[in-house]
Design a protein around this motif. Sequence first.
Motif, PDB file in Angstrom:
ATOM      1  N   GLY A 293       0.813  -1.217   0.000  1.00  0.00           N
ATOM      2  CA  GLY A 293       0.000   0.000   0.000  1.00  0.00           C
ATOM      3  C   GLY A 293       0.841   1.259   0.000  1.00  0.00           C
ATOM      4  O   GLY A 293       0.506   2.248  -0.670  1.00  0.00           O
TER       5      GLY A 293
ATOM      6  N   SER B 179      -3.003  -0.846  -4.918  1.00  0.00           N
ATOM      7  CA  SER B 179      -4.251  -0.951  -4.159  1.00  0.00           C
ATOM      8  C   SER B 179      -4.912  -2.297  -4.417  1.00  0.00           C
ATOM      9  O   SER B 179      -5.448  -2.934  -3.496  1.00  0.00           O
TER      10      SER B 179
ATOM     11  N   LYS C  62      -2.738  -4.953  -2.610  1.00  0.00           N
ATOM     12  CA  LYS C  62      -2.941  -4.863  -1.160  1.00  0.00           C
ATOM     13  C   LYS C  62      -4.271  -5.489  -0.768  1.00  0.00           C
ATOM     14  O   LYS C  62      -4.355  -6.220   0.237  1.00  0.00           O
ATOM     15  N   GLU C  63      -5.309  -5.231  -1.537  1.00  0.00           N
ATOM     16  CA  GLU C  63      -6.623  -5.797  -1.232  1.00  0.00           C
ATOM     17  C   GLU C  63      -6.572  -7.323  -1.273  1.00  0.00           C
ATOM     18  O   GLU C  63      -7.207  -7.998  -0.440  1.00  0.00           O
TER      19      GLU C  63
ATOM     20  N   HIS D 298      -0.380   3.346  -8.341  1.00  0.00           N
ATOM     21  CA  HIS D 298      -1.218   3.367  -7.142  1.00  0.00           C
ATOM     22  C   HIS D 298      -2.394   2.415  -7.283  1.00  0.00           C
ATOM     23  O   HIS D 298      -2.729   1.668  -6.341  1.00  0.00           O
TER      24      HIS D 298
END
Length: 532
Positions: free
Chosen positions: A280, A299, A302-303, A295
Motif C-alpha cells: 500500500g 491498491s 494490497k486488497e 497506485h
Amino acid sequence: METVFQPVEHLQSIFGPAINRVSTDHGVPVVHVNTNQILPITRYIHINEEFRGTLSLLWAVDHRPREVRYELWYLFTLGDSKDWLIVSTDLLGDERLFESITPKIHAANWYEREIRDMFGLIAQGHPDLRRLVRHNHWPKGVHPLHKNFPCNSVLQWRQPPGSVDGHFIHGEGVFEVPVGPIHAGIIEPGHFRFTVAGEPIMHLDLQHFWKHRGVEKLFEQQTLSDGVVLAERISGDTTFGHSLTYCQAVESLMDIHVPRRARYLRSLFLELERLHNHIGDVGGICNDTAYALAHAHCSRLKERVMQLNDHLTGSRFLRGVNCVGGVGIDPPAVQLSDTVTELERIEKDFSELEQIIAVNASLIDRFENTGIVKKQTAWDHGVVGVVGRASGIDRDLRRDRPFAAYDELSVRVAGSINGDVRARVQVRMAEIHESIRLIGEIQRTLPDGPLKGSRQVVPDPGAWALSAVEGWRGEIVCFLMAGEHEGIHRCKVRDPSFVNWPAIQLAVIGNIIPDFPLINKSFSLSYAGNDL
C-alpha cells in the motif's frame, strides 16, 4: 585471548561511586545511578565507541501507592551486539527535577517533553520545553499518568491563547505556510508549519497529539491477560505487531513458554501485516507523484493480501489472533498452502509493476535526492525501521534480537545508504519479496503442536518485563510492570512513529513544499500510534 566486552563492568570501572547498584531482570542489565550522574553516564554510553548506544526508550514510573518515588528508565541498544542496557534513577518524595540529556542525545527530545506533560517531571536544561501532548487548551496542572489522577476524570478544556506556540524564523522574504491539523479526506490530524524563503523549506515545525486517547492510562485499568484487546487498537494498521509486543511482555512476566507452532504462526501473521502495508505504501508514494497507474495496481494487490488475512483469520487487520501464551487461530494446512500460492501470483504481479516503476524517468527523478536523511542524523535521532535501514542503519530485530520463530528462520535484511525517497521505496520493495519468501518458508516448515502455553508464575507487584517486535514500520517496544491482583501498574508503549516523526523535520530542509507529501508518505508514520 581476546577479552569480551562487559558493558556493566566497564561502566563501574569508569563511574564507580555514581552507580548505586546493578541488577539483571529477564537478562537485561539495569544500572541504577545517582540522578546527578544521568547525563555523563548516558552520554558516555551514547558516544563511546565500545558502546555506541542508541536511546531506544525513555519513560517514567510513578511507584505510588507502594512507594513515594518516581523512577526514570533509559533503555539503550548497544551498537555492535544489539544488546539492551538500562540506566535508571529515582526521584524521591517531592523531587520533580532531573537533568535533561537532550542537548547531548537528540533522541531524548520528545521523551523528556512527554514525561513533563504526563508526570510533571521537568528535564532541566532541555532546549525546548513546549508542551508536547498537553496542548494549550488542556487545564493547567493536569498530569494524567500520576497515580492520584482518576481515569474517569472529566477535563474542563480552557480557551487556548490566540498566539501559536512554536519556533519561528523572521526576516525579509520569509513566509510561513500552515497546513492542518484538519486535512482533506480521512487522514488523521497533524499540524505542519513550513517556513520558506522562496521555494526551499527552511524549517518545519510539527505539532501532533491532537486526539490523545489516554491508552497508557487505560492499560492501568486492565488485567495482564485482558490488555491484548487494547494493545490491538494502539494503531489499526499495526494490530498484530502491537498485540504481539504486548503478549510477549506478559509471557515474560508469567514465565509462559509459547509453543513452537504458535511462534511460527505469529511470524507468518506478522509478515502478512508487513506485506499489505508495504504494498500500500509503494502505491501511496507513487500516487503523491501523480502516478495513478502504480497506485491503482498496488491498491489491487494490497486488497488481495487483506482478503488472505480475512480468509485465514476472519479479520482483515488480524484482530483477535494473538492471545497471551500463543495464538487463538490455527489455519488448516490447505488454507496455508493456498495462501502461499496466491502470494506467488501477487509477487509476480508486483515484480512486473517494479519494472514499470524502474523505467519511469520522471518518477525516479522525483524520488532521487528528495527527503534525504543522512546516516549520522538517523543515528543521532534513533531512527528505526525502513527509514533507518534506508539511511545505512543496519538494524532489524528479526535478525538482531529474534522473537517468535525468527531464531529458526533466515531473515535477509534489506538496506541502503542513500537515505532518500528512492532508497526508502527500494527497501520496502525488497521487504515485500522477503516477506513472501519467509511466509513460504514458514508454511513448508510449520511444526505440529499446541497453540497456547500456560502460565507458570503469578508476577509480584513491581515485577516488570520488556518486549520488542520488528513491526512493518520498525521497532515496537513495550515496558510492562505488574500491579496488584495481576493488574497493570504501568504500561509504556513506543510505536516507531514516535521516534521517526522528528526526523521528518530534518528530511524536508532544502526541499520544496510540493515534495512534502511524497517525503511524508515515504516515512509512512502513524498519528494514532504516535499519540497514545
